[in-house]
Enzyme design. Structure first.
Site, mmCIF file in Angstrom:
data_model
loop_
_atom_site.group_PDB
_atom_site.id
_atom_site.type_symbol
_atom_site.label_atom_id
_atom_site.label_comp_id
_atom_site.label_asym_id
_atom_site.label_seq_id
_atom_site.Cartn_x
_atom_site.Cartn_y
_atom_site.Cartn_z
ATOM 1 N N ARG A 99 0.809 -1.218 0.000
ATOM 2 C CA ARG A 99 0.000 0.000 0.000
ATOM 3 C C ARG A 99 0.845 1.272 0.000
ATOM 4 O O ARG A 99 0.300 2.360 -0.126
ATOM 5 C CB ARG A 99 -1.002 0.002 1.159
ATOM 6 C CG ARG A 99 -0.394 0.069 2.539
ATOM 7 C CD ARG A 99 -1.497 0.279 3.592
ATOM 8 N NE ARG A 99 -1.002 0.160 4.938
ATOM 9 C CZ ARG A 99 -1.697 0.501 6.013
ATOM 10 N NH1 ARG A 99 -2.923 0.968 5.900
ATOM 11 N NH2 ARG A 99 -1.189 0.360 7.220
ATOM 12 N N HIS A 163 -8.798 -4.396 2.185
ATOM 13 C CA HIS A 163 -9.170 -3.737 3.456
ATOM 14 C C HIS A 163 -10.159 -2.602 3.189
ATOM 15 O O HIS A 163 -9.842 -1.422 3.371
ATOM 16 C CB HIS A 163 -7.869 -3.209 4.070
ATOM 17 C CG HIS A 163 -7.943 -2.661 5.456
ATOM 18 N ND1 HIS A 163 -8.915 -1.805 5.902
ATOM 19 C CD2 HIS A 163 -7.116 -2.852 6.520
ATOM 20 C CE1 HIS A 163 -8.683 -1.488 7.170
ATOM 21 N NE2 HIS A 163 -7.601 -2.113 7.565
ATOM 22 N N GLU A 264 -13.353 -6.645 5.502
ATOM 23 C CA GLU A 264 -12.161 -6.985 4.724
ATOM 24 C C GLU A 264 -12.161 -8.470 4.357
ATOM 25 O O GLU A 264 -12.406 -9.314 5.210
ATOM 26 C CB GLU A 264 -10.916 -6.673 5.559
ATOM 27 C CG GLU A 264 -10.952 -5.284 6.189
ATOM 28 C CD GLU A 264 -9.874 -5.079 7.252
ATOM 29 O OE1 GLU A 264 -8.792 -5.676 7.125
ATOM 30 O OE2 GLU A 264 -10.129 -4.329 8.214
#
Ligand code: BG6
Length: 292
Positions: A99, A163, A264
């Site tokens: 990320r 997520h 998630e």
């Protein structure tokens, strides 16, 4: 190449009427904007992070914090972070490296039904030799597939999550259905129990459900029901930081917990995926919203 040149290059390379490239809001993050007959959406190359999914006639299904930074090396707070190749805060950085890396946009195609699919890719050598791709289809549903290939000579224990931060009208009125009977690992007090059919929010929540089931988020305030389907995922994480944790998070507004919930699709902790050399694993989450 600077960011401006990258945008020019992307606009030339992926010449597609439903796709334009620009910076995300007033950041310098190169972002693909999608507008087709089903929806509008946005995904930045930083983290292959999906920032927006607005089905026609609806409010955004995704929540992005007003306090989020859009500045590497910070992760983005909201949207859909990809936790990879580990889940959780140990080791640092929390939820892995994917990320907080720039991914490459490999492909962008409009399908005959009018939806659009974008494919991003990232290769790493630490903590192992791995390639991850994220394929996202913006259509009547938002479908996200994260595929990992083990390029190394030894096996790798892969932790991962899609997520997703969902936007809701008011968390105290929001209900989660579909997890009844699953083993519930409450990460806040380490208690294991059997999940009830319906879950409502009254406090900070950090639950890992060992479940492959479809989840429904019922939102009577926005009068919306969000269906969260998944494949190849043995865990569902449900998270809301509530009052104190919201205050502790610098990149999250004190009151923003009212308007979000994370559901998630994951394979985490004891359910990590043992990936042999050369092996491939795909994790999929499919999101669709309808009137409630
Ligand atoms: C959730 C975890 O998935 O992510 C929580 O279950 C964590 O424990 C939350 O607090 C946010 O993590 P981060 O690293 O984005 O602050």
């Amino acid at each position: 190449m600077n960011e401006q040149e990258l945008l020019l290059q992307l606009n030339e390379k992926f010449n597609n009427p439903s796709l334009t490239f620009g910076f995300w809001k007033d950041s310098r993050l190169p972002t693909a904007y999608i507008a087709n007959r089903f929806c509008r959406g946005a995904v930045t190359l930083y983290g292959a992070h999906i920032l927006s999914y607005i089905p026609d006639g609806q409010k955004d299904v995704l929540m992005v914090s007003e306090k989020s930074l859009f500045e590497p090396p910070k992760g983005i707070r909201g949207g859909i972070p990809v936790c990879w190749p580990w889940f959780g805060s140990n080791p640092a950085p929390s939820h892995g490296v994917a990320r907080i890396q720039f991914w490459e946009l490999k492909n962008a195609v409009s399908l005959p039904d009018g939806s659009d699919t974008l494919t991003f890719e990232l290769t790493v050598t630490e903590p192992h030799e791995l390639t991850v791709s994220l394929e996202v289809n913006f259509g009547a549903a938002l479908t996200v597939a994260v595929t990992t290939v083990n390029n190394g000579k030894t096996s790798f224990l892969l932790g991962e999550a899609i997520h997703t931060y969902f936007s809701v009208g008011e968390i105290t009125e929001t209900k989660i259905r579909g997890l009844g009977g699953a083993t519930l690992d409450n990460r806040l007090n380490n208690q294991i129990s059997t999940a009830p059919d319906v879950f409502g929010f009254q406090a900070e929540t950090d639950n890992v459900y060992h479940s492959e089931a479809t989840v429904t988020i019922e939102d009577p305030v926005l009068k919306r029901k969000i269906k969260v389907e998944k494949q190849f995922s043995r865990d569902t994480v449900v998270w809301n930081p509530w009052i104190d944790k919201s205050k502790r998070m610098a990149d999250f507004g004190d009151e923003e917990y009212h308007g979000m919930v994370c559901v998630e699709a994951a394979n985490c902790f004891d359910n990590r995926v043992d990936l042999a050399p050369g092996a491939k694993h795909t994790l999929i989450q499919k999101i669709s919203a309808s009137a409630f």
